[in-house]
Write a protein that holds these residues in place. Structure first.
Motif, PDB file in Angstrom:
ATOM      1  N   VAL A  95       0.716  -1.181  -0.066  1.00  0.00           N
ATOM      2  CA  VAL A  95      -0.238   0.088  -0.006  1.00  0.00           C
ATOM      3  C   VAL A  95       0.823   1.305   0.093  1.00  0.00           C
ATOM      4  O   VAL A  95       0.696   2.222  -0.712  1.00  0.00           O
ATOM      5  CB  VAL A  95      -0.929   0.025   1.294  1.00  0.00           C
ATOM      6  N   GLY A  96       2.117   1.080   0.645  1.00  0.00           N
ATOM      7  CA  GLY A  96       3.025   2.364   0.752  1.00  0.00           C
ATOM      8  C   GLY A  96       3.526   2.740  -0.698  1.00  0.00           C
ATOM      9  O   GLY A  96       3.344   3.899  -0.972  1.00  0.00           O
ATOM     10  N   CYS A  97       3.638   1.520  -1.444  1.00  0.00           N
ATOM     11  CA  CYS A  97       4.168   1.623  -2.848  1.00  0.00           C
ATOM     12  C   CYS A  97       2.913   2.484  -3.900  1.00  0.00           C
ATOM     13  O   CYS A  97       3.018   3.318  -4.362  1.00  0.00           O
ATOM     14  CB  CYS A  97       4.459   0.557  -3.475  1.00  0.00           C
ATOM     15  N   LEU A  98       1.859   2.039  -3.283  1.00  0.00           N
ATOM     16  CA  LEU A  98       0.527   2.513  -4.195  1.00  0.00           C
ATOM     17  C   LEU A  98       0.578   4.151  -3.801  1.00  0.00           C
ATOM     18  O   LEU A  98       0.147   5.019  -4.606  1.00  0.00           O
ATOM     19  CB  LEU A  98      -0.760   1.750  -3.718  1.00  0.00           C
ATOM     20  N   VAL A  99       0.594   4.386  -2.416  1.00  0.00           N
ATOM     21  CA  VAL A  99       0.617   5.785  -2.025  1.00  0.00           C
ATOM     22  C   VAL A  99       1.412   6.525  -2.730  1.00  0.00           C
ATOM     23  O   VAL A  99       1.258   7.825  -3.052  1.00  0.00           O
ATOM     24  CB  VAL A  99       0.424   5.609  -0.387  1.00  0.00           C
ATOM     25  N   LEU A 100       2.414   5.959  -2.827  1.00  0.00           N
ATOM     26  CA  LEU A 100       3.691   6.877  -3.374  1.00  0.00           C
ATOM     27  C   LEU A 100       3.318   7.370  -4.748  1.00  0.00           C
ATOM     28  O   LEU A 100       3.499   8.353  -5.134  1.00  0.00           O
ATOM     29  CB  LEU A 100       5.142   6.033  -3.268  1.00  0.00           C
ATOM     30  N   ARG A 101       2.789   6.381  -5.467  1.00  0.00           N
ATOM     31  CA  ARG A 101       2.443   6.593  -6.838  1.00  0.00           C
ATOM     32  C   ARG A 101       1.318   7.337  -7.260  1.00  0.00           C
ATOM     33  O   ARG A 101       1.159   8.197  -8.056  1.00  0.00           O
ATOM     34  CB  ARG A 101       2.605   5.241  -7.772  1.00  0.00           C
ATOM     35  N   THR A 102      -0.016   7.061  -6.549  1.00  0.00           N
ATOM     36  CA  THR A 102      -1.095   7.616  -6.537  1.00  0.00           C
ATOM     37  C   THR A 102      -1.389   8.512  -5.594  1.00  0.00           C
ATOM     38  O   THR A 102      -2.289   9.178  -5.877  1.00  0.00           O
ATOM     39  CB  THR A 102      -2.289   6.566  -6.718  1.00  0.00           C
ATOM     40  N   GLY A 103      -0.617   8.677  -4.560  1.00  0.00           N
ATOM     41  CA  GLY A 103      -1.260   9.784  -3.457  1.00  0.00           C
ATOM     42  C   GLY A 103      -2.281   9.527  -2.648  1.00  0.00           C
ATOM     43  O   GLY A 103      -2.511  10.355  -2.008  1.00  0.00           O
ATOM     44  N   SER A 104      -2.756   8.201  -2.720  1.00  0.00           N
ATOM     45  CA  SER A 104      -3.924   8.002  -2.063  1.00  0.00           C
ATOM     46  C   SER A 104      -4.218   6.594  -1.908  1.00  0.00           C
ATOM     47  O   SER A 104      -3.498   5.557  -2.570  1.00  0.00           O
ATOM     48  CB  SER A 104      -5.003   8.353  -2.824  1.00  0.00           C
ATOM     49  N   SER A 105      -4.745   6.071  -0.653  1.00  0.00           N
ATOM     50  CA  SER A 105      -5.089   4.731  -0.535  1.00  0.00           C
ATOM     51  C   SER A 105      -6.489   4.439  -0.602  1.00  0.00           C
ATOM     52  O   SER A 105      -7.176   3.517  -0.156  1.00  0.00           O
ATOM     53  CB  SER A 105      -4.213   4.227   0.975  1.00  0.00           C
ATOM     54  N   GLN A 106      -7.146   5.367  -0.956  1.00  0.00           N
ATOM     55  CA  GLN A 106      -8.652   5.321  -1.189  1.00  0.00           C
ATOM     56  C   GLN A 106      -8.819   4.257  -2.337  1.00  0.00           C
ATOM     57  O   GLN A 106      -8.049   4.305  -3.407  1.00  0.00           O
ATOM     58  CB  GLN A 106      -9.366   6.643  -1.935  1.00  0.00           C
ATOM     59  N   LEU A 107      -9.937   3.379  -1.992  1.00  0.00           N
ATOM     60  CA  LEU A 107     -10.119   2.288  -3.065  1.00  0.00           C
ATOM     61  C   LEU A 107     -10.497   3.098  -4.581  1.00  0.00           C
ATOM     62  O   LEU A 107      -9.944   2.357  -5.373  1.00  0.00           O
ATOM     63  CB  LEU A 107     -11.250   1.623  -2.852  1.00  0.00           C
TER      64      LEU A 107
END
Lengths: 221, 109, 96, 501, 495, 150, 119
Positions: free
Chosen positions: E351-363
């Motif tokens: 999820v950290g990777c996702l947050v880095l690239r998309t700026g969010s952890s919202q589904l």
């Protein structure tokens, strides 16, 4: 004499605490908590805990009050009144549960009476501390530290590791405050990010992904 | 020496009891006086007279030791803190809109 | 009863009265006044108590109380006067 | 290469293929070449394994000891070998078919499709050669998960819903029931290895055996025993090659394979008979096979009808297991292969019809026999095989099952089998008959006037056509060479019971 | 130096923290902190090997004999926890380089690493100490630093979450302190081993019971035991990614360890499970947490929040194992501590990777992200399967042991429940997978930037953990052996 | 009466004295109440007083935040370093007996060193915290619309 | 009875303080008040410990010739540590309160909750 003073001071603490619970002006609450600290420090003196009293006075009445005042300047003085809600029952029940647990424990005959020199707490480790003759591993004769203030001895040597932990705790608090408030200039990210969803700003993509578009491949090509 | 000791004890007694009485008088004043300005007078009594008397009484008991030095310093602190605080407080109270009950609008104490 | 005991009773009674005033208010200023007095009296009480217990070297505690009381009072006053603890009270024509 | 290495190669090959497929994602030709090469290599490997080990031989290999006494291990036995043979052969065929179908219908996500397909086959191989219940369970779950993207291939709301049903039923039954059953077995027997004659004999009271059998049978959701068969019709939304995979190559076959394997190697038919556990299972299977046939009759969508037909046919195998005689096990095992060929033919045909004419409803298929003669002939053969009539391989397997039912004096079951065969005929034959003998409705002529080609033929692409002809031929071959299959399975049947013979 | 390893284990990060303050340059500090974390991990591994090879190691601090001084005790249980904590800290450090830099202002970065090390030291200190009060001190070090770490999240909600955690955590620590105080009143000692000896004849006392209650509730607050978990979801959701990784993998587990220590080593098995209905209590709490939090997790819209609620639910599994009051159950719990640390930190890493690239952890922002970030999502899937308990992953092993333990105990419904709740995990994990794999990227809210695969410095740690999930799912003999021994040690200690 | 003047004068008199008192508490802690922690707080109070009277800017000039930060770290390092030193001298962590030939002396040295570390950290942290809080006020004040926190 | 009241007097007060402090915290009102509640809560524990260490007739544990009876130093040591922990927590809590005020514009728990739920 000591007993009477003890009762008066402790009674004063209880009254102060209840008053704090009722007050809404935060400045007054801060002042009262200063009194509360002074009272508790007084009790510590009565109970022979001079080092603790020393600390409580310096920290509770001094530093903490100044910190609260500094905070109040930033956050305002008045707490808003609260209307009674049903949810207020729950904390009250919890509080009663905690109190009941302690009352339950206190009524046990094993609970040491005030000032009882024969209580386990005063019999188990204290004699060696007070005689300053605590054994060290591999030493036949107990080692003496030879410092009159046993609290200092215990604090810094017998349980020196706890004190190291304590220093680290305060170090942590210092760093924490620095992180939270120690800004050279005012930061505005809190305000910027008040939208519904926030989080880190994404990094711009550095290169096009190789596998970015597997879905558009033409069949049969 | 003995006689001096007794005199010192007597003096201490007197000073301590007098100080205690002053304190109590001040305390009664703080509790009973009608408004903040009058109460500040009573507080002043505790801060100055009570403190001086009691600490001097203790100094006599301590004799010429480090303890006396500490007591002097304590006294110094108290003497400075008390009046300054009272003074500023009254000013603040005035500017904060508290009206004295009687008499002309005073400049603090 | 020693003289210290006599004195300490008087002082503690004063503490109680100051505490009462602090709790009763009614204005902020009353409370500050009471708190201030309370601090002073506590210093006295601790000083006397050291003598009462026969260990007057505990005066250090009273000393630090006085010191803290002093610093605390200045902080409170600055709070009331300026609403800012970090400001120098150096501007001309200002009194505390 | 030793047999042990070969075994590992067989299991590993499809996974390696999957990785290669992923790596050649943007080059369709290379990707599909990889698929075909892997499939052929796999089949060759399985054949060489059969060759090496021979019908009666055994071999086993432990990959890693997960927990003390609980290794991940593979071993060879006839039933698994037969299953592996069938599955790996059908993979080749299906791959060709898939190439034709997917290209012709311009489906998306093809790399994902082939990769998942390969993984599913790998999992099937692992199930086929699993040396113990744990390994089998792991492979079973990998199979479930790897087929999920296939079921939801189109990604629209309907297929996502179907995917959820699919995954929900299969995962929940397997985790809640199958896993529990495995753990109970572990606690009771102290081992999870497959052993001829079973591992539970004398280890548990009868009622636990009955409960345990329930856990296994309903835990194996892929066997689609009623009432947990819902996922199978739901999964019909997927492209036809996927349906072929589900119905013929891997998924449901894995289900019934697991059922048979558990009955044969975990319970042992003696225990099943002595404890009376088979009794209720038999009834459920019987009810399932009749009910599913009736439902199939009511479906107008060809694939849905085929799906319910599958449910019904699977119940044959379960029934065979429940009867728990040597004949029934033989019949059940053979039916896995027979039905695989039969049903894959039918699905290929359905897919071919869809590819060529874009028809899915049976009522629209009137008169298409002239347009697609090869397809329809293949369809007829497949249908006969599934129904259990000559010249389809299904004849033999059904025969043995019915024989077993008669032998155990379950006349009602025999009657149900007869009835089911009739129902099979009832729901397959009208399709064929309509296609050949009823003229096309004018409306549908108009709808497809344009694509009709010069010779009057409108067959699916060759990539589709050839595989379905091949499998149809396979059905016939199985009818003719049923004896070889029987011989092949003989060692297992011999080891079935300690009492008999 | 080998003899000093127990103390070096804690002291190393403890000393490194102030050194970080002196170093000041963010990159330099990061490098230093990474080296320290790796060294710490190495030490813990050596300790584990030593302990598994022989007797528990004791280290008297200040050389003072045990009840008077503070003593460190490393046995198989604590060694396992040490390895978990330091291992995850070490893995998360390389990840922090990019992740933290993107979420925390550059001039606070070195302070952040300082805090991180302090938190690590605190957690290690809890795991290793044999003194009840020393435990409190280190509990506070770790707590204070985790409050701060959580508050560094860029959303203002992080501040509120940190504050709530601070209040709850302080109450928990204070309740623990009351409990220890009551025990001290009763026995006059603070050393755990000594406490156990001196408490043995006093087990009927009400004070013991009250102390027991306070300690269980106090530590229960810290470990987010079911009704006391309210601080956790917000805290994990809004904290910076690295912090989520680190805390989710370690913090609650260390608190649980502390609770186990006290339960088994101080009060003893007889008191817990024969005199007191702890089995029933833990079972109820565990089941309620499992079911309710799993259900709540299903309805969250934020991946981090899903994972946070799942964490609370997973704590239910750990408590359930304890509730069985058998060695097998305890072993299952310990195994799940280990495996859950692996899988949950893996999930948060992804999820950290996702947050880095998309700026969010919202589904909603993650639609179709699997196509742009295939490796990240693959790691997420692996760890997610592990969370579900799919075979060949670490999570399966702990489920296996839990179910076996339940059946062995004869608690059939619980076995069914464990299995059934895995299915709830399927649902909430699958929601994420479905969105990431099967929804088109066009479903994302307008204005979302296109994403690319995470940088290697983040992918590698993520995959190390994901691979560990598979590895320990395939070959669980090492953790199984360690936990079997640990469980025996704990059960044996109580007599 | 210009009180601020009086205040300044008194503060000038008092602050050195407070510092001396802090040192007294620091090193007299072995014999009477007090020790590193209390001394640190008193030290901090002296600086806080300075800041209260002379303003934050001046106080920062007298005690730069960088020094404070270093002090915070150094205090901990001194404490832990003492322990490490005993380790190198062949004892266990914090076994002060190794610091001198005689256990008792060693203990004494150790305690002094350790208390110094405590005092340094506590004083630095307390002053830092006050500076930071007070500094925040100045930042806020210059920005009146911050009051409503929008 | 007197034994219960006088002998355990300190405990009763401790319990009252604890309940008051705990109530202030639990009623979740103003954040600053919560922190003060926490302080009261913690102080009550301090008193509990120190009471345990008191020996009637004893004096402060600073060795001096001629004094035989001292109070127990160990609780003092523990509480010194606990006080430090308490003030550290308070400082950190206040820093958070300041930041919360800046970010939310209020320090009332219910208002903050409302704002959290809205966004």
């Amino acid at each position: 004499m000591e007993g009477i003073l003890n009762i008066i001071l402790l009674g004063g603490m209880a009254v102060t605490a209840i008053a704090i619970a009722k007050m809404r002006n935060l400045f007054v609450v801060t002042m009262l908590s200063g009194i509360y600290s002074l009272l508790s420090a007084g009790i510590f003196v009565l109970l022979d805990a001079v080092d603790v009293a020393f600390t409580e006075a310096a920290v509770g009445a001094g530093i903490t009050t100044v910190l609260f005042l500094s905070t109040l300047i930033l956050v305002g003085r008045e707490a808003k009144p609260r209307q009674f809600r049903m949810q207020a029952i729950l904390p009250f029940l919890l509080v009663l549960a905690v109190g009941a647990g302690l009352i339950f424990a206190s009524l046990d005959p094993n609970m040491p009476r005030f000032g009882d020199p024969n209580s386990p707490a005063n019999q188990r480790l204290a004699p060696e501390f007070l005689a300053d003759s605590v054994p060290q591993v591999g030493n036949e004769a107990p080692t003496r530290v030879g410092i009159p203030n046993i609290v200092t001895t215990t604090l810094a040597s017998y349980r020196g590791y706890d004190t190291l932990g304590e220093v680290v705790v305060i170090f942590t608090a210092g760093i924490a405050v620095l992180i939270l408030l120690g800004a050279a200039r005012r930061r505005r990210e809190d305000e910027e990010l008040e939208g519904p969803e926030t989080g880190a700003k994404p990094e711009p993509p550095k290169e096009d992904s190789r596998m970015a578009d597997a879905s558009k491949e033409a069949p049969g090509s | 020496m003995d006689i001096w000791g007794q005199i010192a004890d007597g003096a201490s007694w007197a000073l301590l009891v007098a100080g205690a009485l002053f304190c109590m008088a001040g305390g009664v004043g703080i509790l009973r006086f009608p408004d903040v300005y009058t109460r500040s007078h009573a507080a002043g009594v505790v801060d100055t007279a009570g403190a001086i008397l009691i600490l001097v009484g203790l100094m006599i008991q301590a004799g010429l030791t480090l303890i006396t030095v500490k007591l002097i310093i304590i006294l110094f602190f108290l003497l400075f803190t008390g009046p300054a605080a009272t003074h500023a407080l009254v000013k603040a109270a005035l500017s904060g809109g508290q009206m004295p009950l009687t008499g002309p609008r005073g400049k603090g104490e | 009863m020693s003289m210290f005991a006599a004195a300490i009773i008087g002082v503690v009674v004063t503490m109680a009265m100051a505490l009462l005033r602090a709790l009763m208010g009614p204005t902020i200023y009353d409370r500050i006044l009471a708190v201030n007095t309370f601090g002073t009296v506590t210093v006295l009480a601790i000083s006397i108590f050291g003598f009462l217990m026969g260990r007057p070297e505990f005066l250090d505690i009273a000393l630090i109380y006085a010191l803290i009381n002093f610093a605390g009072t200045i902080a409170v006053l600055k709070f009331l006067r300026y609403g800012d603890l970090g400001r120098a009270s150096a501007e001309p024509d200002e009194d505390i | 290469m030793t047999v042990e290495t070969l075994l590992l190669v067989i299991v590993g090959l499809p996974f390696a293929g999957a990785i290669l497929i992923l790596m050649s994602g943007d080059r369709p030709n290379q990707r599909e070449t990889v698929t075909i090469v892997t499939a052929v290599a796999l089949f060759a490997a399985v054949v060489s394994l059969v060759d090496r080990v021979g019908a009666g031989g055994t071999a086993s290999v432990t990959v890693v000891e997960t927990l003390p006494g609980l290794p991940i291990a593979f071993s060879v036995e006839p039933l698994g070998m037969m299953f592996a043979l069938v599955a790996s052969f059908l993979w080749i065929v299906t791959s060709f078919y898939a190439i034709g179908y997917m290209r012709a219908n311009e489906e998306g996500h093809q790399t994902r499709f082939y990769a998942c397909f390969a993984v599913a086959i790998g999992a099937t191989m692992a199930v086929a050669f699993a040396g113990n219940l744990l390994t089998m369970f792991i492979a079973y779950e990998i199979l479930t998960l790897s087929t999920y993207p296939l079921v939801t291939h189109h990604g629209d709301a309907k297929s996502v819903r179907a995917g959820r049903t699919y995954l929900g039923i299969l995962l929940s039954t397997s985790i809640m029931l199958l896993l529990t059953g495995i753990i109970v077995t572990w606690i009771l027997a102290g081992t999870l290895d497959f052993r001829p004659g079973g591992i539970l004999t004398g280890k548990a009271p009868d009622w636990i055996v009955i409960v345990l059998l329930g856990l296994y049978m309903y835990g194996t959701g892929k066997a689609a025993l009623m009432p947990i068969h819902r996922w199978l019709p739901a999964a019909m939304v997927a492209p036809t090659p996927v349906s072929a995979l589900l119905h013929a190559v891997a998924v449901v076959k894995t289900g019934v394979f697991v059922v048979l394997k558990v009955i044969v190697y975990v319970f042992g038919i003696d225990l099943l008979n002595s404890s009376g556990a088979g009794e209720w299972l038999m009834w459920i299977a019987t009810i399932t096979l009749v009910t599913a046939s009736v439902i199939a009759l009511t479906k107008n969508n060809l694939k849905a009808r085929l799906a319910y037909s599958t449910v019904s046919q699977l119940a044959y195998v379960v029934l065979a297991g429940a009867l728990a005689t040597q004949w029934s096990i033989l019949g059940g095992s053979m039916h896995i292969a027979m039905h695989a060929f039969g049903k894959i033919t039918l699905f290929f045909c359905a897919g071919a019809i869809y590819t060529a004419l874009h028809k899915t409803e049976i009522s629209d298929m009137r008169g298409i026999g002239r347009l697609m003669p090869f397809t329809l002939i293949a369809f007829l053969i497949g249908a006969l095989s599934v129904a259990g009539l000559p010249p389809g391989g299904g004849t033999w397997s059904k025969w043995y099952i019915a024989l077993a039912a008669a032998e155990t004096k379950h006349l009602i079951v025999v009657a149900a089998l007869m009835l089911s065969t009739l129902l099979n005929i009832a729901y397959f034959m009208p399709i064929v008959a309509n296609a050949w003998f009823v003229p096309r409705a004018a409306k549908s002529v108009g709808a497809m006037a344009a694509p009709v080609e010069a010779g009057g033929l409108k067959e699916a692409p060759l990539f589709c056509l050839i595989p379905l002809c091949l499998t149809a031929a396979g059905c016939v071959a199985l009818f003719i060479f049923a004896g070889e299959v029987q011989d092949f399975l003989a060692p297992m049947i011999d080891g079935l019971s300690t009492k008999a013979r | 130096m080998l003899a000093h390893l127990p103390v070096l284990q804690v002291i190393l990060p403890l000393i490194a923290a102030p050194v970080c303050i002196l170093l000041r340059r963010a990159t330099l500090v990061w490098l230093f902190a990474t080296v320290v974390c790796v060294l710490t991990f190495a030490i813990s591994v050596v300790l584990l090997v030593q302990v598994m090879g022989g007797e528990p190691i004791r280290y008297e601090l200040g050389n003072w004999v045990a009840p008077w001084g503070i003593v460190y005790v490393v046995d198989s249980v604590s060694a396992l926890i040490l390895v978990i904590v330091s291992g995850i800290a070490a893995v998360a450090m390389p990840f922090a380089l990019r992740s933290a830099a993107s979420e925390i202002e550059p001039d606070r970065l070195y302070l952040f690493y300082t805090m991180y090390l302090l938190c690590l030291a605190g957690l290690l200190g809890i795991a290793i100490t044999g003194d009840a009060f020393n435990l409190f001190v280190f509990l506070e070090i770790s707590s204070l630093s985790s409050y701060t770490l959580i508050s560094l999240g860029r959303n203002r909600k992080a501040l509120h979450a940190a504050f709530q955690y601070l209040v709850m955590g302080t109450i928990g620590a204070t309740l623990y302190l009351i409990g220890i105080g009551l025990l001290y009143a009763l026995t006059g000692t603070l050393n755990m081993a000594d406490l156990a000896v001196r408490l043995a004849p006093l087990l009927d006392s009400r004070i013991t019971l009250a102390a027991f209650g306070f300690i269980v509730v106090g530590l229960g607050l810290k470990l987010a035991m079911f009704p006391l978990h309210l601080w956790l979801p917000n805290a994990y959701t809004h904290s910076p990614s690295v912090v989520s990784v680190f805390l989710a993998g370690t913090a609650t587990k260390v608190s649980l360890y502390a609770l186990l220590r006290i339960l088994y080593d101080v009060f003893g098995v007889r008191f817990d499970f024969e005199q007191q209905p702890m089995s029933a209590l833990f079972a109820i709490v565990a089941v309620a947490g499992l079911v309710i939090c799993s259900l709540v997790a299903m309805y969250q819209q934020n991946v981090k929040r899903i994972l946070a609620f799942s964490s609370v639910a997973q704590i239910g599994y750990m408590l359930l194992g304890v509730a069985f009051a058998t060695a097998a159950g305890l072993q299952a719990s310990l195994l799940h501590i280990f495996n859950h640390a692996l899988l949950k930190s893996g999930l948060f890493l992804a999820v950290g990777c996702l947050v880095l690239r998309t700026g969010s952890s919202q589904l909603a922002n993650l639609s179709g992200i699997a196509r742009e970030m295939p490796w990240t999502m693959a790691a997420f899937v692996v760890c997610g399967l592990s969370l579900i308990g799919v075979p060949a992953t670490a999570g399966f092993i702990s489920k296996w042991y839990l179910v076996s333990a339940a059946i062995e105990k004869g608690w059939w419904p619980f076995a069914a429940l464990i299995v059934a709740t895995s299915l709830l995990a399927v649902i909430y994990i699958w929601r994420v997978i479905e969105v990431a794999y099967f929804r088109p990227a066009s479903d994302r809210p307008a204005g979302s930037p296109p994403a690319t695969e995470a940088p290697l410095s983040m992918l590698v740690p993520t995959w190390i953990i994901a691979a560990a999930n598979i590895w320990f799912g395939l070959d669980a003999s090492a953790p199984a052996a360690i936990t079997a021994r640990a469980a025996k040690a704990l059960m044996g200690a109580g007599g | 009466m210009r009180n601020h003047l009086v205040l300044r004068v008194i503060a000038k008199l008092l602050i050195p004295f407070i510092l001396v008192f802090a040192l007294y508490v620091q090193f007299h802690g072995d014999y009477g109440p007090g020790g590193g922690f209390q001394a640190g707080v008193i030290f901090a109070v002296a600086f806080i007083l300075y800041a209260l009277i002379y303003g934050l800017e001046n106080a920062r000039r007298v005690m730069p935040p960088t020094w404070l930060r270093a002090g915070t770290a150094l205090g901990v390092l001194i404490y832990a370093g003492t322990g490490i030193a005993t380790m190198f001298l062949g004892g266990k962590f914090l076994d002060y007996s190794r610091l001198a030939h005689d256990a008792s002396h060693g203990q004494h040295y150790g305690i002094i060193a350790v208390e110094f570390g405590v005092g340094l950290t506590v004083a630095s942290v307390m002053v830092t915290i006050f500076f930071v809080f007070a500094g925040r006020q100045r930042l806020t004040d210059e920005d009146p619309d911050e009051e409503n926190g929008a | 009875m007197t034994d219960l009241i006088i002998g355990l007097y300190n405990y009763w007060i401790v319990i009252i303080l604890m309940m008051v402090g705990f109530y202030i915290v639990m009623s979740r009102q103003n954040l600053v008040k919560s922190l003060i509640g926490l302080n009261i809560f913690q102080t009550s524990v301090f008193i509990l410990y120190i009471t345990l260490g008191k020996v009637t007739g004893g004096t402060a544990p600073i060795l001096e010739k001629g004094i035989k009876l001292y109070s127990n130093p160990l609780p003092h040591v523990l509480i010194l540590t606990a006080i430090v922990v308490g003030v550290s927590t308070t400082a950190l809590g206040l820093a958070l309160v300041v930041r919360i005020k800046e970010a939310y514009g209020t320090i009332e728990e219910n208002e903050i909750n409302r704002m959290d739920n809205e966004s």
